[in-house]
Scaffold this motif. Structure first.
Motif, PDB file in Angstrom:
ATOM      1  N   ASN A  78      36.397   2.208   4.647  1.00  0.00           N
ATOM      2  CA  ASN A  78      35.317   3.173   4.842  1.00  0.00           C
ATOM      3  C   ASN A  78      35.532   4.384   3.952  1.00  0.00           C
ATOM      4  OD1 ASN A  78      36.900   5.248   6.311  1.00  0.00           O
ATOM      5  ND2 ASN A  78      37.056   3.653   7.860  1.00  0.00           N
ATOM      6  N   SER A  79      34.453   5.096   3.706  1.00  0.00           N
ATOM      7  CA  SER A  79      34.538   6.308   2.893  1.00  0.00           C
ATOM      8  C   SER A  79      33.357   7.206   3.213  1.00  0.00           C
ATOM      9  CB  SER A  79      34.554   5.969   1.396  1.00  0.00           C
ATOM     10  OG  SER A  79      33.343   5.367   1.013  1.00  0.00           O
ATOM     11  N   LEU A  80      33.518   8.475   2.908  1.00  0.00           N
ATOM     12  CA  LEU A  80      32.452   9.465   3.057  1.00  0.00           C
ATOM     13  C   LEU A  80      32.192  10.052   1.684  1.00  0.00           C
ATOM     14  CD1 LEU A  80      30.530  11.132   4.812  1.00  0.00           C
ATOM     15  CD2 LEU A  80      32.402  12.780   5.100  1.00  0.00           C
ATOM     16  N   ASP A  81      30.955   9.915   1.213  1.00  0.00           N
ATOM     17  CA  ASP A  81      30.569  10.400  -0.108  1.00  0.00           C
ATOM     18  C   ASP A  81      29.503  11.482   0.019  1.00  0.00           C
ATOM     19  OD1 ASP A  81      32.192   8.374  -1.067  1.00  0.00           O
ATOM     20  OD2 ASP A  81      30.528   7.039  -1.566  1.00  0.00           O
ATOM     21  N   ILE A  82      29.558  12.443  -0.879  1.00  0.00           N
ATOM     22  CA  ILE A  82      28.481  13.414  -1.055  1.00  0.00           C
ATOM     23  C   ILE A  82      27.630  12.906  -2.216  1.00  0.00           C
ATOM     24  CG2 ILE A  82      27.865  15.804  -1.605  1.00  0.00           C
ATOM     25  CD1 ILE A  82      29.222  15.404   1.136  1.00  0.00           C
ATOM     26  N   MET A  83      26.337  12.713  -1.963  1.00  0.00           N
ATOM     27  CA  MET A  83      25.430  12.153  -2.958  1.00  0.00           C
ATOM     28  C   MET A  83      24.599  13.255  -3.605  1.00  0.00           C
ATOM     29  SD  MET A  83      26.152   8.959  -2.686  1.00  0.00           S
ATOM     30  CE  MET A  83      24.878   8.299  -3.749  1.00  0.00           C
ATOM     31  N   ILE A  84      24.454  13.163  -4.919  1.00  0.00           N
ATOM     32  CA  ILE A  84      23.546  14.019  -5.678  1.00  0.00           C
ATOM     33  C   ILE A  84      22.624  13.093  -6.461  1.00  0.00           C
ATOM     34  CG2 ILE A  84      23.340  15.775  -7.478  1.00  0.00           C
ATOM     35  CD1 ILE A  84      26.121  16.746  -6.656  1.00  0.00           C
ATOM     36  N   LYS A  85      21.311  13.364  -6.398  1.00  0.00           N
ATOM     37  CA  LYS A  85      20.334  12.466  -6.994  1.00  0.00           C
ATOM     38  C   LYS A  85      19.307  13.258  -7.790  1.00  0.00           C
ATOM     39  CE  LYS A  85      20.828   9.499  -2.979  1.00  0.00           C
ATOM     40  NZ  LYS A  85      20.164   8.636  -2.005  1.00  0.00           N
ATOM     41  N   ALA A  86      18.777  12.648  -8.846  1.00  0.00           N
ATOM     42  CA  ALA A  86      17.725  13.287  -9.639  1.00  0.00           C
ATOM     43  C   ALA A  86      16.856  12.220 -10.269  1.00  0.00           C
ATOM     44  CB  ALA A  86      18.336  14.176 -10.715  1.00  0.00           C
ATOM     45  N   GLY A  87      15.561  12.479 -10.343  1.00  0.00           N
ATOM     46  CA  GLY A  87      14.665  11.504 -10.944  1.00  0.00           C
ATOM     47  C   GLY A  87      13.215  11.923 -10.838  1.00  0.00           C
ATOM     48  N   LEU A  88      12.335  10.937 -10.705  1.00  0.00           N
ATOM     49  CA  LEU A  88      10.892  11.153 -10.677  1.00  0.00           C
ATOM     50  C   LEU A  88      10.269  10.465  -9.474  1.00  0.00           C
ATOM     51  CD1 LEU A  88      10.068  10.427 -14.425  1.00  0.00           C
ATOM     52  CD2 LEU A  88      10.207  12.669 -13.348  1.00  0.00           C
TER      53      LEU A  88
ATOM     54  N   ARG B 225       0.830  -1.208   0.000  1.00  0.00           N
ATOM     55  CA  ARG B 225       0.000   0.000   0.000  1.00  0.00           C
ATOM     56  C   ARG B 225       0.864   1.256   0.000  1.00  0.00           C
ATOM     57  NH1 ARG B 225      -5.358  -1.588   1.368  1.00  0.00           N
ATOM     58  NH2 ARG B 225      -5.378  -3.730   2.074  1.00  0.00           N
ATOM     59  N   ALA B 226       1.828   1.286  -0.882  1.00  0.00           N
ATOM     60  CA  ALA B 226       2.754   2.411  -0.963  1.00  0.00           C
ATOM     61  C   ALA B 226       2.035   3.684  -1.375  1.00  0.00           C
ATOM     62  CB  ALA B 226       3.863   2.102  -1.957  1.00  0.00           C
ATOM     63  N   GLN B 227       2.570   4.806  -0.937  1.00  0.00           N
ATOM     64  CA  GLN B 227       2.027   6.109  -1.292  1.00  0.00           C
ATOM     65  C   GLN B 227       2.837   6.737  -2.426  1.00  0.00           C
ATOM     66  OE1 GLN B 227       1.807   8.658   2.090  1.00  0.00           O
ATOM     67  NE2 GLN B 227       0.789  10.295   1.002  1.00  0.00           N
ATOM     68  N   PHE B 228       4.153   6.511  -2.448  1.00  0.00           N
ATOM     69  CA  PHE B 228       5.034   7.063  -3.470  1.00  0.00           C
ATOM     70  C   PHE B 228       5.946   5.971  -4.021  1.00  0.00           C
ATOM     71  CE2 PHE B 228       4.394  10.589  -0.478  1.00  0.00           C
ATOM     72  CZ  PHE B 228       3.964  11.596  -1.329  1.00  0.00           C
ATOM     73  N   ILE B 229       6.312   6.078  -5.296  1.00  0.00           N
ATOM     74  CA  ILE B 229       7.404   5.296  -5.876  1.00  0.00           C
ATOM     75  C   ILE B 229       8.393   6.309  -6.434  1.00  0.00           C
ATOM     76  CG2 ILE B 229       8.123   3.788  -7.747  1.00  0.00           C
ATOM     77  CD1 ILE B 229       5.621   2.250  -7.490  1.00  0.00           C
ATOM     78  N   SER B 230       9.666   6.149  -6.143  1.00  0.00           N
ATOM     79  CA  SER B 230      10.703   7.056  -6.604  1.00  0.00           C
ATOM     80  C   SER B 230      11.732   6.302  -7.441  1.00  0.00           C
ATOM     81  CB  SER B 230      11.405   7.710  -5.410  1.00  0.00           C
ATOM     82  OG  SER B 230      12.455   8.543  -5.846  1.00  0.00           O
ATOM     83  N   LEU B 231      12.097   6.865  -8.582  1.00  0.00           N
ATOM     84  CA  LEU B 231      13.164   6.343  -9.440  1.00  0.00           C
ATOM     85  C   LEU B 231      14.168   7.466  -9.642  1.00  0.00           C
ATOM     86  CD1 LEU B 231      10.904   4.646 -12.130  1.00  0.00           C
ATOM     87  CD2 LEU B 231      12.111   3.509 -10.270  1.00  0.00           C
ATOM     88  N   ARG B 232      15.448   7.221  -9.279  1.00  0.00           N
ATOM     89  CA  ARG B 232      16.444   8.294  -9.355  1.00  0.00           C
ATOM     90  C   ARG B 232      17.789   7.784  -9.846  1.00  0.00           C
ATOM     91  NH1 ARG B 232      16.100  11.409  -3.623  1.00  0.00           N
ATOM     92  NH2 ARG B 232      16.712   9.416  -2.775  1.00  0.00           N
TER      93      ARG B 232
ATOM     94  N   GLU C  96      18.552   4.237  -8.093  1.00  0.00           N
ATOM     95  CA  GLU C  96      17.825   3.661  -6.978  1.00  0.00           C
ATOM     96  C   GLU C  96      16.328   3.762  -7.232  1.00  0.00           C
ATOM     97  OE1 GLU C  96      19.275   5.773  -3.575  1.00  0.00           O
ATOM     98  OE2 GLU C  96      17.892   7.432  -3.841  1.00  0.00           O
ATOM     99  N   ALA C  97      15.619   2.813  -6.694  1.00  0.00           N
ATOM    100  CA  ALA C  97      14.168   2.784  -6.786  1.00  0.00           C
ATOM    101  C   ALA C  97      13.645   2.387  -5.420  1.00  0.00           C
ATOM    102  CB  ALA C  97      13.725   1.773  -7.839  1.00  0.00           C
TER     103      ALA C  97
END
Length: 196
Positions: free
Chosen positions: A175-185, A18-25, A49-50
C-alpha cells in the motif's frame, strides 16, 4: 492500431453515454507513505488520464458521474486502470441558475470548481508478471473557461493505493499514499435545446 482503436473508443463511448464533459490530464504522483512507513518520493509516477462526466439525473444535487481510463508509469512498472467516481460541482461558469421560476439569477464567472471521489481498478505490469491494483482518490479540481466549451483544468488530491499481492511478496509495495497533481483540458459538449 491499438492507439487508433483507443482514440475511437474515447470519442464514441462518451457520445453514446451522453457525456457532458471530456477531460484529458497529465498526472504526477508524489509518494509520502509506503507500506505504512514514511517513504518520500516526489516523482514516484507520471501518467495520464482521460474520462467523461455527466450529471446524475436521479440525484437532485450538482453531482456528476465520472468514468474513464488512467495510465501510470512507475519506475519499472506500468499501471492501467479503469476509473469510476462521483464529482460534486461547487461552481460553474457564467449562466442562468434557479431552484424555482421565481429565483432565476445570472452569474458571471469563468471558473469551474468541483470535488471528486474516484475509485481505480486495474493492473500493474512489469517484464514478466502482473498484479491487481486498487486505489481510491479524494480530489479537488479547478477549471478556467477559455471559451464556452474549452477549459484549462488542474487538480490535486490524495490517492491511497492497495496491491493485495504485496502481502505475500516482499518486493512489492502492498500500500502507499500519494499526493496527486494533475493538469490538462476539459471539453464541454454544447447542450441541445428543444422547442416545447
Amino acid at each position: 492500431m491499438l492507439k487508433k482503436l483507443g482514440f475511437l473508443l474515447l470519442l464514441i463511448v462518451p457520445i453514446a453515454a451522453r457525456a457532458q464533459f471530456i477531460s484529458l490530464r497529465a498526472t504526477n504522483a508524489s509518494q509520502f507513505l509506503g507500506d505504512n512507513l514514511y517513504d518520500a518520493d516526489l516523482s514516484r509516477a507520471i501518467g495520464a488520464e482521460a474520462y467523461y462526466s455527466k450529471g446524475v439525473s436521479f440525484i437532485p444535487y450538482n453531482i456528476n458521474y465520472i468514468a474513464g481510463l488512467s495510465f501510470q508509469q512507475l519506475d519499472d512498472q506500468m499501471g492501467i486502470f479503469a476509473a469510476t467516481g462521483l464529482a460534486y460541482i461547487l461552481r460553474v461558469p457564467s449562466g442562468f441558475s434557479a431552484n424555482n421560476p421565481e429565483s432565476v439569477t445570472y452569474t458571471t464567472s469563468n471558473w469551474l470548481n468541483f470535488a471528486d471521489v474516484t475509485a481505480y481498478n486495474g493492473v500493474l505490469l512489469d517484464d514478466s508478471t502482473y498484479h491487481y491494483a486498487f486505489a481510491i482518490e479524494l480530489g479537488y479540481d479547478i477549471g478556467y473557461a477559455f471559451t464556452k466549451t474549452l477549459f484549462l483544468h488542474t487538480g490535486f488530491g490524495a490517492r491511497y493505493n492497495i496491491i493485495p499481492d504485496g502481502k505475500e511478496d516482499p518486493l512489492i509495495q502492498a500500500n502507499s499514499l500519494d499526493i496527486m497533481i494533475k493538469a490538462g483540458l476539459i471539453w464541454k459538449f454544447k447542450r441541445k435545446y428543444f422547442k416545447p
